[in-house]
Design a protein around this motif. Structure first.
Motif, PDB file in Angstrom:
ATOM      1  N   ASP A 103       0.824  -1.215   0.000  1.00 53.84           N
ATOM      2  CA  ASP A 103       0.000   0.000   0.000  1.00 53.84           C
ATOM      3  C   ASP A 103       0.853   1.259   0.000  1.00 53.84           C
ATOM      4  OD1 ASP A 103       0.951  -0.548   2.551  1.00 53.84           O
ATOM      5  OD2 ASP A 103      -0.830   0.208   3.582  1.00 53.84           O
ATOM      6  N   ARG A 104       1.971   1.220   0.716  1.00 54.00           N
ATOM      7  CA  ARG A 104       2.867   2.384   0.721  1.00 54.00           C
ATOM      8  C   ARG A 104       4.308   1.897   0.886  1.00 54.00           C
ATOM      9  NH1 ARG A 104       0.988   3.389   6.564  1.00 54.00           N
ATOM     10  NH2 ARG A 104       2.828   2.803   7.764  1.00 54.00           N
ATOM     11  N   VAL A 105       5.239   2.790   0.610  1.00 52.00           N
ATOM     12  CA  VAL A 105       6.655   2.435   0.741  1.00 52.00           C
ATOM     13  C   VAL A 105       6.944   2.193   2.227  1.00 52.00           C
ATOM     14  CG1 VAL A 105       9.031   3.215   0.375  1.00 52.00           C
ATOM     15  CG2 VAL A 105       7.237   3.902  -1.225  1.00 52.00           C
ATOM     16  N   PRO A 106       7.474   1.028   2.587  1.00 55.54           N
ATOM     17  CA  PRO A 106       7.780   0.785   4.001  1.00 55.54           C
ATOM     18  C   PRO A 106       8.933   1.680   4.461  1.00 55.54           C
ATOM     19  CG  PRO A 106       7.959  -1.234   2.682  1.00 55.54           C
ATOM     20  CD  PRO A 106       7.861  -0.099   1.725  1.00 55.54           C
ATOM     21  N   ALA A 107       9.057   1.827   5.777  1.00 59.72           N
ATOM     22  CA  ALA A 107      10.154   2.641   6.320  1.00 59.72           C
ATOM     23  C   ALA A 107      10.840   1.902   7.459  1.00 59.72           C
ATOM     24  CB  ALA A 107       9.628   3.983   6.803  1.00 59.72           C
ATOM     25  N   PHE A 108      12.131   2.191   7.609  1.00 57.20           N
ATOM     26  CA  PHE A 108      12.961   1.486   8.593  1.00 57.20           C
ATOM     27  C   PHE A 108      14.094   2.401   9.052  1.00 57.20           C
ATOM     28  CE2 PHE A 108      17.019  -1.075   8.767  1.00 57.20           C
ATOM     29  CZ  PHE A 108      16.794  -1.700   9.984  1.00 57.20           C
ATOM     30  N   GLU A 109      14.489   2.273  10.295  1.00 53.39           N
ATOM     31  CA  GLU A 109      15.743   2.891  10.758  1.00 53.39           C
ATOM     32  C   GLU A 109      16.519   1.851  11.552  1.00 53.39           C
ATOM     33  OE1 GLU A 109      17.249   5.479   9.899  1.00 53.39           O
ATOM     34  OE2 GLU A 109      15.606   6.388   8.780  1.00 53.39           O
ATOM     35  N   SER A 110      17.784   1.694  11.224  1.00 54.00           N
ATOM     36  CA  SER A 110      18.592   0.689  11.912  1.00 54.00           C
ATOM     37  C   SER A 110      18.866   1.104  13.355  1.00 54.00           C
ATOM     38  CB  SER A 110      19.912   0.462  11.183  1.00 54.00           C
ATOM     39  OG  SER A 110      20.689   1.631  11.214  1.00 54.00           O
ATOM     40  N   ALA A 111      18.924   2.392  13.586  1.00 57.09           N
ATOM     41  CA  ALA A 111      19.105   2.883  14.961  1.00 57.09           C
ATOM     42  C   ALA A 111      18.460   4.256  15.061  1.00 57.09           C
ATOM     43  CB  ALA A 111      20.583   2.973  15.308  1.00 57.09           C
ATOM     44  N   PHE A 112      17.781   4.478  16.166  1.00 63.97           N
ATOM     45  CA  PHE A 112      17.132   5.780  16.361  1.00 63.97           C
ATOM     46  C   PHE A 112      17.526   6.287  17.743  1.00 63.97           C
ATOM     47  CE2 PHE A 112      14.315   9.195  16.154  1.00 63.97           C
ATOM     48  CZ  PHE A 112      13.721   9.255  14.909  1.00 63.97           C
ATOM     49  N   THR A 113      18.566   7.103  17.776  1.00 63.29           N
ATOM     50  CA  THR A 113      19.018   7.647  19.061  1.00 63.29           C
ATOM     51  C   THR A 113      18.864   9.158  19.006  1.00 63.29           C
ATOM     52  OG1 THR A 113      21.247   7.534  18.144  1.00 63.29           O
ATOM     53  CG2 THR A 113      20.639   5.814  19.696  1.00 63.29           C
ATOM     54  N   ASN A 114      17.687   9.618  19.329  1.00 55.91           N
ATOM     55  CA  ASN A 114      17.424  11.053  19.284  1.00 55.91           C
ATOM     56  C   ASN A 114      16.253  11.359  20.219  1.00 55.91           C
ATOM     57  OD1 ASN A 114      16.263  13.618  18.458  1.00 55.91           O
ATOM     58  ND2 ASN A 114      17.602  13.518  16.680  1.00 55.91           N
ATOM     59  N   ASN A 115      16.584  11.751  21.450  1.00 52.52           N
ATOM     60  CA  ASN A 115      15.545  12.004  22.452  1.00 52.52           C
ATOM     61  C   ASN A 115      14.617  13.139  22.042  1.00 52.52           C
ATOM     62  OD1 ASN A 115      16.543  10.017  24.026  1.00 52.52           O
ATOM     63  ND2 ASN A 115      17.144  11.311  25.751  1.00 52.52           N
ATOM     64  N   THR A 116      15.156  14.146  21.364  1.00 51.60           N
ATOM     65  CA  THR A 116      14.342  15.307  20.997  1.00 51.60           C
ATOM     66  C   THR A 116      13.183  14.873  20.102  1.00 51.60           C
ATOM     67  OG1 THR A 116      16.338  16.640  21.085  1.00 51.60           O
ATOM     68  CG2 THR A 116      14.448  17.639  19.997  1.00 51.60           C
ATOM     69  N   ILE A 117      13.497  14.078  19.099  1.00 51.54           N
ATOM     70  CA  ILE A 117      12.443  13.640  18.176  1.00 51.54           C
ATOM     71  C   ILE A 117      11.491  12.685  18.891  1.00 51.54           C
ATOM     72  CG2 ILE A 117      11.954  12.403  16.021  1.00 51.54           C
ATOM     73  CD1 ILE A 117      14.569  13.514  14.901  1.00 51.54           C
ATOM     74  N   MET A 118      12.034  11.799  19.719  1.00 50.42           N
ATOM     75  CA  MET A 118      11.156  10.854  20.429  1.00 50.42           C
ATOM     76  C   MET A 118      10.183  11.600  21.344  1.00 50.42           C
ATOM     77  SD  MET A 118      13.650   7.597  21.132  1.00 50.42           S
ATOM     78  CE  MET A 118      12.371   6.409  21.500  1.00 50.42           C
ATOM     79  N   ARG A 119      10.694  12.598  22.051  1.00 52.86           N
ATOM     80  CA  ARG A 119       9.814  13.384  22.937  1.00 52.86           C
ATOM     81  C   ARG A 119       8.761  14.120  22.119  1.00 52.86           C
ATOM     82  NH1 ARG A 119      14.748  15.370  25.620  1.00 52.86           N
ATOM     83  NH2 ARG A 119      15.191  13.929  27.317  1.00 52.86           N
ATOM     84  N   HIS A 120       9.152  14.596  20.947  1.00 53.30           N
ATOM     85  CA  HIS A 120       8.230  15.319  20.072  1.00 53.30           C
ATOM     86  C   HIS A 120       7.021  14.454  19.718  1.00 53.30           C
ATOM     87  CE1 HIS A 120       7.085  18.292  17.057  1.00 53.30           C
ATOM     88  NE2 HIS A 120       6.916  17.300  16.188  1.00 53.30           N
ATOM     89  N   TYR A 121       7.252  13.150  19.654  1.00 47.74           N
ATOM     90  CA  TYR A 121       6.153  12.233  19.327  1.00 47.74           C
ATOM     91  C   TYR A 121       5.556  11.588  20.584  1.00 47.74           C
ATOM     92  CZ  TYR A 121       7.166  12.843  14.422  1.00 47.74           C
ATOM     93  OH  TYR A 121       7.332  13.398  13.176  1.00 47.74           O
ATOM     94  N   GLY A 122       5.798  12.219  21.711  1.00 48.34           N
ATOM     95  CA  GLY A 122       5.141  11.807  22.945  1.00 48.34           C
ATOM     96  C   GLY A 122       5.751  10.622  23.649  1.00 48.34           C
ATOM     97  N   ILE A 123       6.958  10.239  23.240  1.00 44.18           N
ATOM     98  CA  ILE A 123       7.638   9.138  23.927  1.00 44.18           C
ATOM     99  C   ILE A 123       8.654   9.747  24.895  1.00 44.18           C
ATOM    100  CG2 ILE A 123       9.199   7.148  23.624  1.00 44.18           C
ATOM    101  CD1 ILE A 123       6.494   6.563  22.437  1.00 44.18           C
TER     102      ILE A 123
END
Lengths: 389, 213
Positions: A17-37
């Motif tokens: 249905d859409r292009v899948p997405a992946f990240e091998s590593a996600f180490t970024n507190n700023t972005i995680m907090r931005h999404y409520g984590i």
């Protein structure tokens, strides 16, 4: 469509249905907090406490055997992946701590790993601090990895629990350390280079690693893993770590066997390797690897170009990458948008492409740049791909 | 220039990456009364050839490192025989990996190549803050600083070092060259440095020019 179907269709060169997405590593507190984590201190806090407790290694192993506890540990990144529509959540089948040391641990491959806080937003980063093995004798005296150690399959099964809980909005994919990166890092590059001069010894080390990875892949595939990540690094900015001849002698015969074992059990292999892999690209493809990440865009070789490689190997391999991490930390929003759009336009039609950065999302990546990437995927990443200009 | 067969063998041991035989061969040559400077010269010639093989992609990173290890082993035998002014007589270079970054492979290869090329190295290690670099410049009067940066998130630290040098009134007294995975000449200039090198071999070439300037 659920995430496993989306990812596997793309790898099978079909249009989901859409292009899948992946990240091998996600180490970024700023972005995680931005999404409520709210990123927890997790491993960092755990190791700090454990270091001063008697029987710490037994306690650590008990925790790793506790499926519910492991699932709790994985939940943060799985939930974040779900919120930002990253299709893959990673569970791990190796790379576990073996000995706890100050601010970190020595892992089961002999790698000295330390946890540090990024001064900017407090993101915890796990960094490599050298190899524990000084020579072959040191290596031989180390207890080898056991693929049947239950902590490995428990981590995968905990990921499966989360995938089920999230109604397959995130695809649980186990990752296993493979042959090259874990091997040289266990020794450090200087000692590893010395070891390369001794053919019998280096062959024994690579064969140990190959045997373990092969068995691990078989166990994971037999337990239902439909995609397995081989965690490795064959190259860096300026080329390969060792000669193509060495890779062909020590590494690729194992990669071929690993891929065959996975395919026999209806599973696929996603190989992660940084660096300019031009001189062994043909070997990677002919070994049977199904998907390759991240096709690093910042190498010094202009021919190591995802679009050129796709022209040649696009029907045999799924490409997973290659938005430049430098662009994501310093680039103009307009250039990020244009490049992301180009990746989808050229690589995604017919499947065979998974959207991803060209390395990882580190703390230097800013929210506006990350969102620019997501915006493009949201706007142009639905099949059938329609990008006119 | 190679002077005799045994000296030629020493050069070949470097090129062949024969780390197991280098120490005893160098010691035998010294025991035979050969001038240590001649031995140093053939070792350097061997390293130069390894560099050429690496640039032609006939040698790879582990080969370059093994050549460096072979050279290091040779130098542990040779150094006591060399006079102080024969070691590192081409000048002083400060090498460091920037603050926040603990990678040292690239830096260490560069150091081995620079020592082989005749420089004295002040190695400030990894995770190096700007004030440590300033202190080292004041103490050593080094003319070139070579900075390694492997992480995207520490690129800005290069600019912090440049700014700190300006504040300390030292910027016009030193040349700064950078190298590392996320960098290129454009970023190097943007961060306010003088030069960029693609790898250790390129680094030695560029540093030779910077030292002349």
């Amino acid at each position: 469509m659920d995430a496993p179907t989306r990812v596997l269709m793309a790898i099978n060169h079909e249009e989901p249905d859409r292009v899948p997405a992946f990240e091998s590593a996600f180490t970024n507190n700023t972005i995680m907090r931005h999404y409520g984590i709210k990123p927890s201190a997790g491993l960092f806090a755990g190791l700090k406490i454990l270091r001063f407790i008697p029987f710490r290694h037994s306690i650590m192993r008990s925790a790793l055997k506790n499926r519910k506890l492991v699932a709790k540990g994985l939940k943060e990144i799985f939930e974040f992946s779900r919120r930002v529509k990253l299709d893959i959540g990673i569970s791990v089948a190796s790379l576990f701590p073996r000995k706890i040391i100050k601010n970190g641990f020595i892992d089961e491959y002999g790698r000295i790993m330390k946890l540090e806080k990024y001064s900017g937003d407090g993101t915890i980063i796990l960094g490599y601090y050298g190899g524990f093995f000084k020579d072959f004798d040191d290596y031989e005296s180390w207890e080898q990895l056991d693929p049947n150690d239950e902590i490995r399959i428990i981590n995968f099964l905990a990921g499966q629990d989360l995938e089920n809980e999230m109604k397959h909005e995130v695809f649980n994919v186990p990752a296993v350390g493979a042959l090259m990166e874990c091997t040289w890092e266990g020794f450090g590059l200087e000692n590893f280079s010395r070891l390369l001069a001794h053919r019998k010894q280096i062959k024994k080390v690579f064969d140990d690693r190959g045997e373990f990875t092969l068995e691990m892949v078989k166990i994971l595939a037999e337990n239902g893993a439909r995609l397995i990540i081989l965690w490795d690094d064959y190259g860096f900015k300026n080329g390969l770590f060792m000669s193509p001849k060495n890779y062909r002698q020590y590494v690729f015969p194992w990669i071929k066997r690993i891929c065959e074992a996975a395919h026999k059990n209806d599973s696929k292999i996603l190989l992660h390797s940084d660096g300019d892999l031009m001189q062994i690209f043909e070997d990677i493809v002919s070994s049977g690897v199904d998907a390759l990440n991240p096709i690093e865009p910042t190498t010094a070789n202009p021919d190591y170009n995802i679009f050129k490689l796709h022209e040649k190997y696009g029907d045999k391999l799924t490409f997973v990458g290659n938005i430049s991490p430098v662009m994501l930390s310093q680039g103009k929003i307009s250039e990020i948008e244009e490049y992301s759009k180009k990746l989808i336009k050229v690589l995604a039609p017919g499947g065979g492409y998974i959207f991803s950065s060209g390395h990882s999302i580190n703390p230097a990546v800013t929210i506006d740049r990350w969102e620019a990437v997501m915006r493009i995927r949201e706007k142009y990443g639905n099949y059938p791909i329609k990008i006119d200009e | 220039m190679v002077f005799n067969l045994t000296l030629n063998k020493i050069k070949e041991l470097i090129i062949d990456l024969n780390v197991d035989e280098i120490k005893e061969t160098v010691q035998a040559e010294l025991d035979a009364g050969t001038d240590p400077k001649q031995i140093l010269q053939v070792l350097t010639e061997g390293m130069d050839e390894v560099g050429r093989l690496y640039e032609r992609k006939e040698y790879f990173l582990t080969d370059l490192i093994l050549a460096g290890e072979t050279m290091k082993d040779a130098m542990t035998v040779l150094n006591p025989y060399l006079k102080a002014d024969e070691q590192g007589n081409k000048g002083k270079i400060i090498c460091a990996t920037v603050k926040g970054d603990n990678h040292d492979i690239g830096k260490n290869i560069l150091i081995t190549m620079l020592i082989s090329a005749g420089y004295e190295i002040i190695d400030l290690g990894t995770n190096c803050p700007a004030n440590k670099i300033i202190k080292a410049i004041k103490k050593t009067k080094a003319k070139v600083i070579a900075l390694s940066c492997l992480l995207t998130m520490t690129i800005e630290e290069i600019k912090n070092i440049v700014d700190a040098l300006k504040s300390a009134g030292l910027r016009d007294k030193v040349k700064i060259i950078v190298g590392g995975a996320p960098l290129n000449m454009e970023i190097a200039k943007k961060m306010g440095t003088d030069d960029y090198a693609n790898d250790a071999i390129d680094g030695v070439r560029h540093i030779n020019i910077l030292m002349e300037g």
